[in-house]
Scaffold this motif. Structure first.
Motif, short mmCIF file in Angstrom:
data_model
loop_
_atom_site.label_atom_id
_atom_site.label_comp_id
_atom_site.label_asym_id
_atom_site.label_seq_id
_atom_site.Cartn_x
_atom_site.Cartn_y
_atom_site.Cartn_z
N ILE A 1 -15.12 66.93 -28.32
CA ILE A 1 -15.92 67.87 -27.52
C ILE A 1 -16.38 69.05 -28.38
O ILE A 1 -17.55 69.45 -28.34
N ASN B 1 -19.02 67.83 -31.18
CA ASN B 1 -20.29 67.44 -30.58
C ASN B 1 -21.04 68.66 -30.06
O ASN B 1 -22.28 68.72 -30.12
N SER B 2 -20.30 69.65 -29.57
CA SER B 2 -20.93 70.90 -29.15
C SER B 2 -21.52 71.64 -30.35
O SER B 2 -22.62 72.19 -30.28
N ALA C 1 -24.72 69.89 -31.36
CA ALA C 1 -25.81 70.26 -30.45
C ALA C 1 -26.33 71.66 -30.76
O ALA C 1 -27.54 71.90 -30.75
N HIS C 2 -25.40 72.59 -31.07
CA HIS C 2 -25.82 73.95 -31.42
C HIS C 2 -26.63 73.97 -32.71
O HIS C 2 -27.65 74.68 -32.81
N ILE D 1 -29.22 65.97 -27.59
CA ILE D 1 -28.09 66.69 -27.01
C ILE D 1 -27.57 65.99 -25.77
O ILE D 1 -26.35 65.90 -25.53
N GLY E 1 -23.84 64.56 -25.27
CA GLY E 1 -23.04 64.85 -24.09
C GLY E 1 -22.55 63.59 -23.40
O GLY E 1 -21.41 63.52 -22.93
N SER F 1 -19.64 62.15 -25.41
CA SER F 1 -18.43 62.96 -25.23
C SER F 1 -17.83 62.78 -23.85
O SER F 1 -16.62 62.57 -23.70
#
Length: 329
Positions: free
Chosen positions: A166, A169-170, A173-174, A204, A208, A211
């Motif tokens: 998590i 992957n965040s 995406a950022h 993204i 998500g 994840s």
């Protein structure tokens, strides 16, 4: 498919996904084919004897560890490749990736060695066709040793990997969101030939999805396994008594974990447009997939399908003037 067909994936992604497919297959063999299947087919499966009882536990947890941590390492590697040029040069080499996968598998099985002593084989009386028979059964030890191992194993195979997937992957995406803001709208259209914002949004969304799927399919077993091996870890507890809600819920959680092992590899592959097209062309007996207009549009999952752009040539070279560059440390 990913090894011998052109699916727009990098060599490192192919190695990670191939390794993931192999360890997940072994997990399904140990758990589904040998464990559950023989339980219903045979009165006395071979793993109810010593030392097969401990060996089966070692193999199952070794493959489970390997699967979870290959996903974690793959996700971290993709983040490092996207965020650092030096990291990309180092981790983009196939030799490094192979060594990483072998290390993860070996360490995972080494860590699972103590699980060989979490079970014990004891004789039990059964009634078979009206006759009383004594058969050996492999079951959990009712000791503090087993309880401690259960908590450690559960966090190493479920809790920590879930959190790391998590988080990274965040971060990916950022990073993609920040990278999309580097160019003006006109520059992005010249480079991509389309809308970069929608491309980033779609990527993204796919991150998500990966994840959330991993978390949803893994957390139930993480929770139920801890409950079973702490609150209900006693000799008289009947795991096959489905009048108890915990037994039903635990079996459903195990089904979700098995589903995760079955679909994990496919989930990462099917988000690639090139992979889907190759599968379609293979199933319809068509020849080589047609090349798309731009290398950057060959796959919808740029993060997990990074290709080597140095060997690629653009059909229509263009000149791009950068107007919004920021120096980063």
């Amino acid at each position: 498919m990913i090894c011998f067909r052109k699916c727009g994936m990098s060599d490192t992604a192919v190695i990670y996904l191939s390794c993931l497919a192999i360890v997940d297959t072994f997990y399904l063999v140990w758990v589904i084919l040998l464990d559950l299947t023989l339980t219903f087919w045979q009165l006395q499966p071979f793993w109810h004897s010593f030392p097969a009882c401990g060996i089966m536990a070692f193999l199952q947890y070794g493959s489970l560890y390997s699967s979870s941590w290959i996903v974690v390492v793959f996700t971290i590697e993709r983040y490092l490749v996207l965020s650092s040029t030096s990291a990309k040069q180092h981790f983009s080499r196939a030799k490094v990736t192979r060594l990483t996968c072998v290390t993860v598998v070996l360490v995972s099985h080494l860590v699972s060695v103590p699980m060989g002593w979490i079970n014990v084989v004891t004789p039990k009386n059964f009634t078979v066709e009206g006759q009383n028979v004594t058969l050996t059964r492999c079951h959990y030890r009712d000791h503090a040793y087993s309880t401690v191992l259960v908590w450690v194993t559960t966090f190493l195979s479920g809790g920590i990997p879930i959190v790391l997937v998590i988080i990274f992957n965040s971060l990916i995406a950022h990073s993609l969101t920040r990278a999309s803001q580097l160019f003006t709208k006109e520059e992005r259209r010249v480079i991509r030939g389309g809308s970069t914002k929608s491309l980033v949004r779609r990527t993204i969304f796919l991150l998500g999805t990966v994840s959330v799927t991993f978390v949803v399919l893994s957390i139930p077993r993480f929770v139920t396994y801890c409950i079973l091996r702490t609150k209900y870890n006693r000799e008289r507890f009947d795991r096959n008594d489905y009048r108890l809600a915990i037994n039903v819920i635990s079996d459903l959680a195990n089904m979700l974990q098995n589903l995760n092992s079955t679909t994990n590899f496919l989930l990462y592959c099917m988000v690639s447009r090139r992979f889907r097209q190759e599968v379609l062309h293979t199933l319809t007996c068509k020849t080589k997939i047609r090349e798309l207009g731009s290398v950057l549009t060959q796959t919808t999952m740029k993060v997990f399908s990074v290709v080597d752009h140095e060997t690629l040539r653009s059909r229509d070279p263009v000149s791009v003037v950068l107007t919004k560059l920021k120096e980063t440390q």
